[in-house]
Design a protein around this motif. Structure first.
Motif, PDB file in Angstrom:
ATOM      1  N   PHE A  55     -21.163  -6.782  40.539  1.00 16.93           N
ATOM      2  CA  PHE A  55     -20.621  -7.269  39.138  1.00 16.93           C
ATOM      3  C   PHE A  55     -22.069  -7.889  38.646  1.00 16.93           C
ATOM      4  O   PHE A  55     -22.743  -8.942  39.328  1.00 16.93           O
ATOM      5  CB  PHE A  55     -19.696  -8.277  39.323  1.00 16.93           C
ATOM      6  N   PHE A  56     -22.387  -7.510  37.522  1.00 15.69           N
ATOM      7  CA  PHE A  56     -23.634  -8.415  36.848  1.00 15.69           C
ATOM      8  C   PHE A  56     -22.811  -9.313  35.699  1.00 15.69           C
ATOM      9  O   PHE A  56     -22.496  -8.666  34.874  1.00 15.69           O
ATOM     10  CB  PHE A  56     -24.367  -7.065  36.403  1.00 15.69           C
ATOM     11  N   ASP A  57     -23.204 -10.397  36.028  1.00 20.63           N
ATOM     12  CA  ASP A  57     -22.822 -11.475  34.851  1.00 20.63           C
ATOM     13  C   ASP A  57     -23.872 -11.855  34.015  1.00 20.63           C
ATOM     14  O   ASP A  57     -24.835 -12.592  34.147  1.00 20.63           O
ATOM     15  CB  ASP A  57     -22.305 -12.757  35.748  1.00 20.63           C
ATOM     16  N   ILE A  58     -23.748 -11.091  32.870  1.00 22.35           N
ATOM     17  CA  ILE A  58     -24.738 -11.491  31.625  1.00 22.35           C
ATOM     18  C   ILE A  58     -24.761 -12.647  31.377  1.00 22.35           C
ATOM     19  O   ILE A  58     -26.063 -13.423  31.080  1.00 22.35           O
ATOM     20  CB  ILE A  58     -24.352 -10.440  30.390  1.00 22.35           C
ATOM     21  N   ASP A  59     -23.801 -13.542  31.217  1.00 17.88           N
ATOM     22  CA  ASP A  59     -24.031 -14.862  30.785  1.00 17.88           C
ATOM     23  C   ASP A  59     -24.760 -15.851  31.824  1.00 17.88           C
ATOM     24  O   ASP A  59     -25.405 -16.759  31.781  1.00 17.88           O
ATOM     25  CB  ASP A  59     -22.658 -15.474  30.507  1.00 17.88           C
ATOM     26  N   GLU A  60     -24.274 -15.361  33.274  1.00 20.07           N
ATOM     27  CA  GLU A  60     -25.006 -16.445  34.196  1.00 20.07           C
ATOM     28  C   GLU A  60     -26.494 -15.947  34.560  1.00 20.07           C
ATOM     29  O   GLU A  60     -27.406 -16.695  34.740  1.00 20.07           O
ATOM     30  CB  GLU A  60     -24.058 -16.338  35.607  1.00 20.07           C
ATOM     31  N   ILE A  61     -26.768 -14.421  34.625  1.00 22.12           N
ATOM     32  CA  ILE A  61     -28.232 -13.932  34.717  1.00 22.12           C
ATOM     33  C   ILE A  61     -28.920 -14.098  33.417  1.00 22.12           C
ATOM     34  O   ILE A  61     -29.124 -13.177  32.958  1.00 22.12           O
ATOM     35  CB  ILE A  61     -28.077 -12.733  35.408  1.00 22.12           C
ATOM     36  N   GLY A  98     -16.813  -1.754  30.915  1.00 19.31           N
ATOM     37  CA  GLY A  98     -15.487  -1.379  30.759  1.00 19.31           C
ATOM     38  C   GLY A  98     -15.004  -0.999  29.285  1.00 19.31           C
ATOM     39  O   GLY A  98     -13.564  -0.574  29.044  1.00 19.31           O
ATOM     40  N   MET A  99     -15.964  -0.962  28.133  1.00 17.68           N
ATOM     41  CA  MET A  99     -15.613  -0.571  27.062  1.00 17.68           C
ATOM     42  C   MET A  99     -15.952   0.791  26.839  1.00 17.68           C
ATOM     43  O   MET A  99     -15.436   1.552  25.608  1.00 17.68           O
ATOM     44  CB  MET A  99     -16.391  -1.374  26.085  1.00 17.68           C
ATOM     45  N   GLY A 100     -17.053   1.448  27.573  1.00 14.16           N
ATOM     46  CA  GLY A 100     -17.603   2.809  27.386  1.00 14.16           C
ATOM     47  C   GLY A 100     -18.919   2.697  27.104  1.00 14.16           C
ATOM     48  O   GLY A 100     -19.543   3.345  28.221  1.00 14.16           O
ATOM     49  N   LEU A 101     -19.457   2.023  26.098  1.00 14.67           N
ATOM     50  CA  LEU A 101     -20.638   1.946  26.214  1.00 14.67           C
ATOM     51  C   LEU A 101     -21.111   0.684  25.010  1.00 14.67           C
ATOM     52  O   LEU A 101     -20.921   0.722  23.798  1.00 14.67           O
ATOM     53  CB  LEU A 101     -21.648   2.890  25.402  1.00 14.67           C
ATOM     54  N   PHE A 102     -20.945  -0.658  25.852  1.00 11.58           N
ATOM     55  CA  PHE A 102     -21.012  -1.873  24.891  1.00 11.58           C
ATOM     56  C   PHE A 102     -21.782  -2.742  25.464  1.00 11.58           C
ATOM     57  O   PHE A 102     -23.180  -3.092  24.975  1.00 11.58           O
ATOM     58  CB  PHE A 102     -19.607  -2.415  24.919  1.00 11.58           C
ATOM     59  N   SER A 103     -21.749  -3.513  26.554  1.00  8.54           N
ATOM     60  CA  SER A 103     -22.819  -4.305  27.013  1.00  8.54           C
ATOM     61  C   SER A 103     -23.494  -3.731  28.241  1.00  8.54           C
ATOM     62  O   SER A 103     -24.508  -4.427  28.596  1.00  8.54           O
ATOM     63  CB  SER A 103     -21.712  -5.534  27.599  1.00  8.54           C
ATOM     64  N   ALA A 104     -23.252  -2.744  28.704  1.00 11.98           N
ATOM     65  CA  ALA A 104     -24.201  -1.961  29.955  1.00 11.98           C
ATOM     66  C   ALA A 104     -25.860  -1.960  29.472  1.00 11.98           C
ATOM     67  O   ALA A 104     -26.696  -1.926  30.059  1.00 11.98           O
ATOM     68  CB  ALA A 104     -23.603  -0.651  30.129  1.00 11.98           C
ATOM     69  N   GLU A 173     -39.331  -2.046  11.091  1.00 16.39           N
ATOM     70  CA  GLU A 173     -38.055  -1.723  10.822  1.00 16.39           C
ATOM     71  C   GLU A 173     -37.306  -2.601  11.687  1.00 16.39           C
ATOM     72  O   GLU A 173     -37.224  -2.531  12.871  1.00 16.39           O
ATOM     73  CB  GLU A 173     -37.745  -0.293  10.943  1.00 16.39           C
ATOM     74  N   ILE A 174     -36.692  -3.711  10.985  1.00 12.34           N
ATOM     75  CA  ILE A 174     -35.819  -4.667  11.575  1.00 12.34           C
ATOM     76  C   ILE A 174     -34.229  -3.840  11.568  1.00 12.34           C
ATOM     77  O   ILE A 174     -33.785  -3.675  10.283  1.00 12.34           O
ATOM     78  CB  ILE A 174     -35.733  -5.864  11.104  1.00 12.34           C
ATOM     79  N   ILE A 175     -33.679  -3.390  12.625  1.00  9.21           N
ATOM     80  CA  ILE A 175     -32.472  -2.646  12.455  1.00  9.21           C
ATOM     81  C   ILE A 175     -31.283  -3.423  13.413  1.00  9.21           C
ATOM     82  O   ILE A 175     -31.283  -3.798  14.257  1.00  9.21           O
ATOM     83  CB  ILE A 175     -32.737  -1.273  13.408  1.00  9.21           C
ATOM     84  N   ASP A 176     -29.978  -3.662  12.330  1.00  5.50           N
ATOM     85  CA  ASP A 176     -29.199  -4.595  12.926  1.00  5.50           C
ATOM     86  C   ASP A 176     -27.889  -3.750  13.213  1.00  5.50           C
ATOM     87  O   ASP A 176     -27.472  -3.024  12.286  1.00  5.50           O
ATOM     88  CB  ASP A 176     -28.805  -5.478  11.612  1.00  5.50           C
ATOM     89  N   ALA A 177     -27.513  -4.255  14.568  1.00  5.00           N
ATOM     90  CA  ALA A 177     -26.253  -3.391  15.074  1.00  5.00           C
ATOM     91  C   ALA A 177     -24.946  -4.035  14.655  1.00  5.00           C
ATOM     92  O   ALA A 177     -24.008  -3.146  15.045  1.00  5.00           O
ATOM     93  CB  ALA A 177     -26.534  -3.127  16.562  1.00  5.00           C
ATOM     94  N   ARG A 178     -24.941  -4.886  13.907  1.00  2.02           N
ATOM     95  CA  ARG A 178     -23.710  -5.444  13.512  1.00  2.02           C
ATOM     96  C   ARG A 178     -22.711  -4.417  12.841  1.00  2.02           C
ATOM     97  O   ARG A 178     -23.388  -3.565  12.250  1.00  2.02           O
ATOM     98  CB  ARG A 178     -23.923  -6.676  12.931  1.00  2.02           C
ATOM     99  N   SER A 179     -21.229  -4.892  12.407  1.00  3.46           N
ATOM    100  CA  SER A 179     -20.708  -3.882  11.596  1.00  3.46           C
ATOM    101  C   SER A 179     -21.224  -3.903  10.285  1.00  3.46           C
ATOM    102  O   SER A 179     -21.745  -5.174   9.770  1.00  3.46           O
ATOM    103  CB  SER A 179     -19.233  -4.578  11.712  1.00  3.46           C
ATOM    104  N   PRO A 180     -20.891  -3.047   9.350  1.00  3.87           N
ATOM    105  CA  PRO A 180     -21.278  -3.226   7.939  1.00  3.87           C
ATOM    106  C   PRO A 180     -20.691  -4.236   7.032  1.00  3.87           C
ATOM    107  O   PRO A 180     -21.428  -5.129   6.279  1.00  3.87           O
ATOM    108  CB  PRO A 180     -20.699  -1.797   7.369  1.00  3.87           C
ATOM    109  N   SER A 244     -26.008 -11.223  19.166  1.00  2.79           N
ATOM    110  CA  SER A 244     -26.395 -12.271  20.147  1.00  2.79           C
ATOM    111  C   SER A 244     -27.148 -11.411  21.300  1.00  2.79           C
ATOM    112  O   SER A 244     -27.381 -11.819  22.362  1.00  2.79           O
ATOM    113  CB  SER A 244     -25.279 -12.875  21.029  1.00  2.79           C
ATOM    114  N   GLY A 245     -27.685 -10.263  20.689  1.00  3.38           N
ATOM    115  CA  GLY A 245     -28.694  -9.569  21.574  1.00  3.38           C
ATOM    116  C   GLY A 245     -28.151  -8.432  22.657  1.00  3.38           C
ATOM    117  O   GLY A 245     -28.687  -7.983  23.525  1.00  3.38           O
ATOM    118  N   VAL A 246     -26.679  -8.275  22.406  1.00  2.00           N
ATOM    119  CA  VAL A 246     -26.065  -7.131  23.405  1.00  2.00           C
ATOM    120  C   VAL A 246     -25.969  -5.767  22.811  1.00  2.00           C
ATOM    121  O   VAL A 246     -26.679  -5.025  23.288  1.00  2.00           O
ATOM    122  CB  VAL A 246     -24.556  -7.855  23.661  1.00  2.00           C
ATOM    123  N   THR A 247     -25.451  -5.907  21.563  1.00  2.00           N
ATOM    124  CA  THR A 247     -25.361  -4.220  20.970  1.00  2.00           C
ATOM    125  C   THR A 247     -26.713  -3.828  20.563  1.00  2.00           C
ATOM    126  O   THR A 247     -27.103  -2.761  20.257  1.00  2.00           O
ATOM    127  CB  THR A 247     -24.351  -4.206  19.743  1.00  2.00           C
TER     128      THR A 247
END
Length: 286
Positions: A55-61, A98-104, A173-180, A244-247
Motif C-alpha cells: 500500500f502506497f500512502d500518498i498523504d504520508e509519503i 481503486g477508481m480505475g485510473l485516478f490517483s495511481a 500551455e497550462i492544462i487544468d485537469a479539474r471538471s469544467p 492538489s496535484g493528483v489528477t
C-alpha cells in the motif's frame, strides 16, 4: 496481452497477470480519495488487493513540512519509504488504484520525478483486474529491504513562481485537469477557503475526458485529439495542474503516451493558487 502495453507508462491486466510471479516485480495500491467520496483506501486494500501488492500512502509519503496536501516528499524520505517497502533498483513497478485510473498516475509521476522510469500504471486499476476475472487476496506481501538510487528530475515539477511566470509570458500551455464547472468557477472547490476559477490563460482538459467508461485510458490518437480539441498547442511545453496535484498526473501520463516529453506538473495546483488573493484568477471558459 495488448499492443499498447508499455512497462514505462501503462500496462493491461493480462500483462500484469502474466508477470505476477516475476521476482523483480513490485506492485503498489496507491488508492486515494477526496473526502466527499467517503472511501477508506487502506481499509479497502486490507480487504482485497492484487497478490504481492504493497500500500502506497500518498498523504504520508509526502512533504509533511508543507501546509499543502501531499506535496512531493524530500528525496531522503522517498528513498527510506521505498527501502522499507522492499522496492529498489532493477525492479519493475506497477501501480494501481481503486477508481480505475485516478490517483495511481500521481505515484507514476512521483517515481519519474525521482529518476525512476521502470514504472507503469495498471490500466483500469483494481476494478478492471476484478472484472477481467483475476484474483485478489488479503495476504500482505513478504518484504525485504532494497536500496534505490534516486536522481531527482527538477524539470518535471513547477512551483507557484514558475507557473505565475509561465501564465504571464504565455510560453507554456497550462492544462487544468479539474471538471469544467470548477475550471469556470461555477462550482465550489472541495477544500475550504479556495477561490473559484482557474489560472489565467490555462486550458481545461478534464481528466475523465482522457478515459474510457471502464476507467482505462484512451489510445494515443484519441488522447491527442482530446488535447487539441481543448485548444492545447502541443508544440509548447506543458504544465499540468488540478486541485492538489493528483489528477494533473493523469494529464502528464497521457502526454507521455502521445510522445510529448516536455511537460511538468504544478505540485501546489489550485490548493495553492486558489488560496492566495494576490494571484490572478480567471472565470468562465478558456
Amino acid at each position: 496481452m495488448s499492443a499498447a502495453d508499455d512497462p514505462k507508462t501503462l500496462v493491461g491486466t493480462d500483462w500484469l497477470a502474466a508477470h505476477l510471479k516475476d521476482p523483480d516485480l513490485r506492485i503498489f495500491d496507491a488508492s486515494w480519495y477526496l473526502p466527499d467520496m467517503q472511501r477508506d483506501p487502506k481499509a479497502e486494500y486490507e480487504k482485497a488487493h492484487i497478490p504481492g501488492t504493497r500500500f502506497f500512502d500518498i498523504d504520508e509519503i509526502s512533504d509533511l513540512r508543507s501546509e499543502l496536501p501531499h506535496m512531493a516528499p524530500p528525496v531522503e524520505k522517498f528513498m527510506s519509504r521505498m527501502r522499507a517497502m522492499g522496492v529498489g533498483d532493477g525492479h519493475q513497478v506497477v501501480v494501481y488504484d481503486g477508481m480505475g485510473l485516478f490517483s495511481a498516475a500521481r505515484v507514476w509521476w512521483l517515481f519519474r520525478l525521482m529518476g525512476q522510469t521502470n514504472i507503469a500504471v495498471l490500466d483500469g486499476g483494481l476494478p478492471k483486474w476484478i472484472a477481467d476475472g483475476h484474483k485478489t487476496t488479503t495476504v500482505p506481501p513478504t518484504i525485504r529491504d532494497r536500496h534505490m538510487t534516486v536522481q531527482r528530475r527538477d524539470d518535471l515539477v513547477r512551483d507557484v513562481t514558475e507557473v505565475a511566470r509561465a501564465a504571464k509570458l504565455g510560453d507554456h500551455e497550462i492544462i487544468d485537469a479539474r471538471s469544467p464547472a470548477r475550471f469556470k468557477g461555477e462550482a465550489d472547490e472541495p477544500r475550504e477557503g479556495m477561490r473559484k476559477g482557474h489560472i489565467p490563460g490555462s486550458k481545461n482538459v478534464h481528466y475523465q475526458d482522457l478515459l474510457n467508461a471502464d476507467g482505462t485510458m484512451k489510445p494515443p490518437t484519441a488522447l491527442r485529439t482530446v488535447f487539441m480539441d481543448a485548444g492545447v498547442d502541443l508544440r509548447k511545453p506543458a504544465i499540468t495542474t488540478c486541485g492538489s496535484g493528483v489528477t494533473a498526473a493523469i494529464l502528464a501520463l497521457a502526454l507521455e503516451r502521445i510522445g510529448k516529453t516536455d511537460y511538468s506538473l504544478y505540485d501546489g495546483s489550485w490548493s495553492e493558487w486558489g488560496m492566495y488573493a494576490d494571484l490572478p484568477i480567471a472565470t468562465g471558459a478558456a
